[in-house]
Design an enzyme around this catalytic site. Structure first.
Site, PDB file in Angstrom:
ATOM      1  N   VAL A   6       0.814  -1.222   0.000  1.00 23.29           N
ATOM      2  CA  VAL A   6       0.000   0.000   0.000  1.00 23.29           C
ATOM      3  C   VAL A   6       0.852   1.278   0.000  1.00 23.29           C
ATOM      4  O   VAL A   6       0.333   2.351  -0.291  1.00 23.29           O
ATOM      5  CB  VAL A   6      -0.956   0.002   1.204  1.00 23.29           C
ATOM      6  CG1 VAL A   6      -0.201   0.232   2.516  1.00 23.29           C
ATOM      7  CG2 VAL A   6      -2.072   1.021   1.033  1.00 23.29           C
ATOM      8  N   TYR A   7       2.140   1.181   0.306  1.00 22.13           N
ATOM      9  CA  TYR A   7       2.987   2.384   0.347  1.00 22.13           C
ATOM     10  C   TYR A   7       3.286   2.849  -1.069  1.00 22.13           C
ATOM     11  O   TYR A   7       3.798   2.083  -1.870  1.00 22.13           O
ATOM     12  CB  TYR A   7       4.310   2.100   1.053  1.00 22.13           C
ATOM     13  CG  TYR A   7       4.240   1.617   2.481  1.00 22.13           C
ATOM     14  CD1 TYR A   7       3.105   1.783   3.273  1.00 22.13           C
ATOM     15  CD2 TYR A   7       5.332   0.960   3.067  1.00 22.13           C
ATOM     16  CE1 TYR A   7       3.069   1.333   4.593  1.00 22.13           C
ATOM     17  CE2 TYR A   7       5.289   0.521   4.378  1.00 22.13           C
ATOM     18  CZ  TYR A   7       4.165   0.701   5.124  1.00 22.13           C
ATOM     19  OH  TYR A   7       4.124   0.253   6.427  1.00 22.13           O
ATOM     20  N   SER A   8       2.987   4.053  -1.480  1.00 23.95           N
ATOM     21  CA  SER A   8       2.433   5.179  -0.756  1.00 23.95           C
ATOM     22  C   SER A   8       1.143   5.651  -1.447  1.00 23.95           C
ATOM     23  O   SER A   8       1.073   6.700  -2.061  1.00 23.95           O
ATOM     24  CB  SER A   8       3.455   6.319  -0.734  1.00 23.95           C
ATOM     25  OG  SER A   8       3.933   6.547  -2.073  1.00 23.95           O
TER      26      SER A   8
END
Length: 321
Positions: free
Chosen positions: A57-59
């Site tokens: 999920v980053y970023s």
């Protein structure tokens, strides 16, 4: 002992040996562009580091980003440095990305393949369930993770952001079904956020032999010394939220205690905060991120710092209020 000379520690029962600092990859492709991220990773490895934490999920929280940016930057660094065998890479599944969210079998299978592609590796060393998913039966999730281990796509499993009760239920289910078990726990834990881990969750980690790699080891930068009571917030994309969460009487009391101990030991507040975490039961490697080479060197120096009993008492007193 020179910075970077700290002995590696066993990451629980995973068979992995890690430096006692885990470098947070949440900043890669966000507050650290690719060139800066490469320099940070170079300095970390040169200083003896080998444990890096990221997530699919980053970023995604940045406009125009879809998630996976951090894994992509890390994968490019691994490829350019031919460093597949020099790092222990942890990543996660479960937060909402362009592929969906949760811990269904289908989502886990899609997500792990996407992470492997972005990282450019054949196997993820440590794969976390990023968030609890109460809408998916544990058996479905845990069988999916077990299949990844059996297929050689993942070496070890961990869980993050689970309550003590749900963590214990998951571990009991794995044992009952004979499935690959969670071996690492990633809770939020630092000097200004102790109750989330200390208590039932810590008891689960001790009872089940889980290695702990806490996130927000520096409370999103609040414990670095750059936040001052009564002073303007530093120029940072997350400064406002950090002050809202920690800028209270307890938080400033902890900052003051950190400064006193740091001055006494010839260290920095960041080093003291991480050295304190390293003394806590079951904690193997706290996670902290860096956006410059000097920051990396400062963080590495925490693990040549020995806190004395009076230091620990002072920190405990300030952080227990």
């Amino acid at each position: 002992m020179a910075a970077g000379a700290a002995a590696k520690r066993k990451l629980g029962t995973t068979g992995l040996d890690v430096f006692p600092l885990c470098l947070g990859g949440n900043v890669f492709g966000w507050t650290a562009d690719e060139a800066t991220s490469f320099a940070v990773l170079d300095a970390f490895v040169e200083g003896g580091g080998n444990f890096v934490d990221t997530a699919d999920v980053y970023s995604r929280w940045i406009p125009g980003h879809v998630g996976g940016e951090s894994e992509t930057v890390l994968g490019r660094w691994i490829a350019s440095r031919k460093a597949k065998d020099r790092l222990v890479v942890a990543t996660k599944v479960g937060a909402e990305t362009a592929l969906g969210k949760g811990l269904t079998r289908e989502h886990i299978e899609k997500s792990v393949d996407a992470s492997l592609r972005r990282l450019g590796v054949e196997r993820i060393d440590l794969y976390y369930a990023h968030y609890d998913d109460p809408n998916t039966p544990f058996e479905e999730t845990l069988r999916a993770f077990d299949a990844l281990v059996k297929a050689g796509k993942v070496k070890a499993l961990g869980l993050s952001n689970h309550s003590a009760e749900r963590a214990q239920e998951a571990l009991d289910t794995q044992k009952r079904l004979g499935l690959a078990r969670y071996q690492v726990l990633q809770p939020e834990y630092n000097l200004v956020e102790r109750p989330k881990f200390e208590g039932p969750l810590q008891q689960v980690s001790e009872k089940e032999g889980l290695a702990v790699a806490p996130y927000f080891g520096l409370a999103a930068g609040f414990l670095t010394g750059k936040y001052q009571d009564g002073q303007p917030a530093p120029a940072s994309p997350r400064a406002g939220n950090v002050l809202k969460k920690y800028g209270n009487a307890k938080g400033w009391g902890v900052v003051a205690a950190l400064k006193k101990v740091a001055e006494r030991r010839g260290a920095t507040p960041s080093q003291v905060a991480l050295a304190w975490l390293a003394t806590r039961p079951t904690v193997v490697a706290p996670i902290a991120s860096a956006t410059s080479v000097p920051q990396v060197k400062e963080l590495l120096g925490a693990f040549s710092l020995k806190l004395e009993a009076d230091d620990l008492r002072e920190l405990d007193s300030a952080s227990s209020k």
